[in-house]
Design an enzyme around this catalytic site. Structure first.
Site, short mmCIF file in Angstrom:
data_model
loop_
_atom_site.label_atom_id
_atom_site.label_comp_id
_atom_site.label_asym_id
_atom_site.label_seq_id
_atom_site.Cartn_x
_atom_site.Cartn_y
_atom_site.Cartn_z
N CYS A 18 0.83 -1.20 0.00
CA CYS A 18 0.00 0.00 0.00
C CYS A 18 0.86 1.24 0.00
CB CYS A 18 -0.88 0.03 1.24
SG CYS A 18 -1.88 -1.44 1.44
N CYS A 267 12.74 -4.67 1.34
CA CYS A 267 12.23 -5.56 0.29
C CYS A 267 12.92 -5.28 -1.05
CB CYS A 267 10.72 -5.31 0.17
SG CYS A 267 9.99 -6.07 -1.27
N ASP A 383 11.80 -7.92 -18.94
CA ASP A 383 10.75 -7.63 -17.96
C ASP A 383 11.35 -7.75 -16.56
OD1 ASP A 383 8.32 -6.80 -17.03
OD2 ASP A 383 7.24 -8.64 -17.50
N CYS A 421 5.51 -14.48 -0.34
CA CYS A 421 5.86 -13.36 0.54
C CYS A 421 4.80 -13.27 1.63
CB CYS A 421 5.92 -12.06 -0.25
SG CYS A 421 6.25 -10.64 0.81
#
Ligand code: AMP
Length: 509
Positions: A18, A267, A383, A421
């Protein structure tokens, strides 16, 4: 902030990353809601499902508005004109499959906690791994829950500790001692203070900024520095792992490191994919990290030594996630950079769409090969990552079947994602992760099997060592759990073991 369900499978259906943003201003006549809107729009990439703000009305009442949808739809002018206040916080939420089942705004943040004793509003990015244990003890203390989220558990915990003291740094310090998880959090009190806290391992980014002029002083706290740039602020610094920062509209910034950890666990996926390239996280430019990831891939690419392929090759990024890394690959290889896939900018991040079927349709709506430039070419397709493998497979076949590419060579900036995760990124179970499943099935040959499954002519992933070097931090400063299976949190290790045994026992029957 995942919504946890008892059912094992469903529990995996909701993981969230978020965005949080907060502003405080020393001029009580100034309204921060426009800046909250701008900050949240700058952080839209971190969550597209719902958005919300809480502002402090003069006199001390907190008002919260939140709804499903993109920031531009939720915070329209009508809403912004009705929410005045010189202090405020906001949140963008991203949830995946199943999230649409929850219509109630109780699940959207900021979480406005209000009872006959205490009032505050809180927004958070992360996952509290030991939230069910905390919930159980809160339950025993007679607390009643309205949702099944770790956000509410966190709010109830903070509220319960705050019953005994008005000293907010102390409250947060005590709360953080009980928490095992990833959390970057902002909390606004009804006295107009904002507290920002980052967990001791610093999984999620969080930073502060300011905007000072002759008329007023503003302080900002944001998930990423790009939001501070966008509102015209000056980046001050990152909130350190284990630090609580107090942003006051009356005084300056005060800070305290409350929990220090020997290692940190930022992360890695923030650099690979999640964060905006114009952000700087813990001193590392996201754009430059991506450039280095691309350079690494080109340096080790045996294809570049084959003249027949080299002379016919073009470097094509998957828009937008592959662009940064493609620029690095081109810089090192000297091959032409070609936008060979047209992206419809009105279709958003497809992996965020709930459900596999919806995601598949969305890829078709989102991407179309540009035949005139890829036809007959050796396409080196860049990618950021392969998660489930379904989108990538579709893109490779689009380039070959619709675009007429002679061969498609896939280069991926993130090493194989083999483990779920539990710290807030929507990586599903090991079985759903193509690299996790294939590694179990094929052991040493698993990359070759992934290549076949995806339909690429060649496939090369970044190595974990090269990724660490490209980010420019040490192994003990990063969370690499999705790539190694080594989880830095105790509760998560327990959870991962439990889930492995559930999967194993399911297979036995
Ligand atoms: P797939 O081939 O289905 O694994 O999709 C890979 C694409 O989805 C890559 O471009 C990824 O960047 C993007 N993606 C990013 N984050 C996630 C995620 N949490 N889950 C699934 N796909 C993701």
């Amino acid at each position: 902030m995942p919504i946890r369900k008892k059912n094992y499978k469903k529990r995996h259906s909701l993981r969230e990353n978020c965005a949080i943003f907060g502003v405080t201003c020393d001029d009580i006549g100034f309204s921060v809601s426009k800046l909250l809107n701008q900050g949240l729009i700058a952080l839209q990439h971190r969550g597209q499902e719902s958005a919300g703000i809480s502002v402090l009305k003069t006199g001390g009442n907190i008002h919260t508005y939140k709804k499903n949808g993109l920031v531009s739809r939720v915070l329209n002018n009508q809403v912004l004109s009705q929410y005045w206040g010189n202090v405020g916080i906001g949140h963008n939420r991203y949830a995946t499959t199943g999230a649409t089942g929850y219509k109630s705004t109780d699940y959207i943040q900021p979480f406005h906690f209000k009872n006959n004793e205490i009032e505050f509003s809180m927004a958070f990015n992360g996952t509290i791994a030991n939230f069910s244990e905390i919930k159980k003890s809160m339950d025993e203390m007679g607390r009643v829950f309205m949702t099944d989220t770790d956000t509410e558990v966190l709010a109830q915990l903070i509220g319960s500790i705050a019953l005994g003291t008005e000293d907010w740094p102390e409250v947060l310090k005590l709360a953080s001692r009980l928490l095992d998880g990833s959390y970057s959090l902002i909390l606004m009190t009804d006295q107009g203070d904002i507290y920002a806290m980052r967990d001791p391992l610093g999984f999620k980014p969080l930073c502060i900024g300011e905007l000072k002029n002759s008329r007023r002083n503003l302080y900002f706290v944001a998930s990423e520095s790009c939001a501070i740039d966008v509102v015209g602020g000056r980046f001050i610094r990152d909130v350190e792992p284990g630090e609580i920062v107090h942003l006051s509209h009356q005084k300056d910034i005060h800070s305290e490191i409350v929990l220090k950890s020997k290692r940190t666990a930022l992360c890695q996926f923030e650099f690979v994919y999640f964060a905006r390239p114009d952000s700087i996280i813990d001193g590392v430019s996201v754009a430059e990290a991506r450039l280095r990831l691309g350079i690494n891939l080109a340096k080790k690419d045996p294809l570049l030594k084959i003249p027949e392929i080299r002379d016919n090759a073009i470097v094509v990024p998957v828009p937008d996630s592959g662009r940064g890394v493609a620029v690095g690959y081109v810089k090192e290889s000297g091959l032409p950079y070609v936008e060979g896939l047209m992206k419809n900018r009105y279709v958003h991040r497809t992996f965020i769409m709930p459900g596999k079927a919806k995601r598949k349709i969305a890829v078709k709506e989102k991407l179309n090969p540009i035949k005139s430039v890829v036809n007959g070419k050796d396409v080196i397709l860049l990618d950021d990552s392969i998660v489930r493998g379904t989108t990538t497979q579709q893109i490779v076949s689009l380039l070959r079947d619709k675009g007429g590419a002679k061969r498609v060579h896939l280069r991926i900036s993130c090493p194989p994602i083999i483990s779920p995760c539990y710290m807030g990124i929507d990586f599903p179970t090991k079985e759903e992760l193509i690299a996790g499943r294939f590694q179990k099935l094929y052991d040493k040959d698993y990359i070759e099997e992934i290549r076949k499954q995806i339909g690429a002519d060649t496939l090369i992933y970044q190595t974990v060592d090269d990724l660490i070097r490209a980010i420019g931090k040490s192994e003990s400063q990063l969370c690499l759990a999705c790539l190694t299976g080594n989880y830095p949190l105790k509760s998560v290790r327990k959870l991962a073991e439990m889930e492995e045994s559930i999967v194993a026992s399911r297979k036995e029957y």
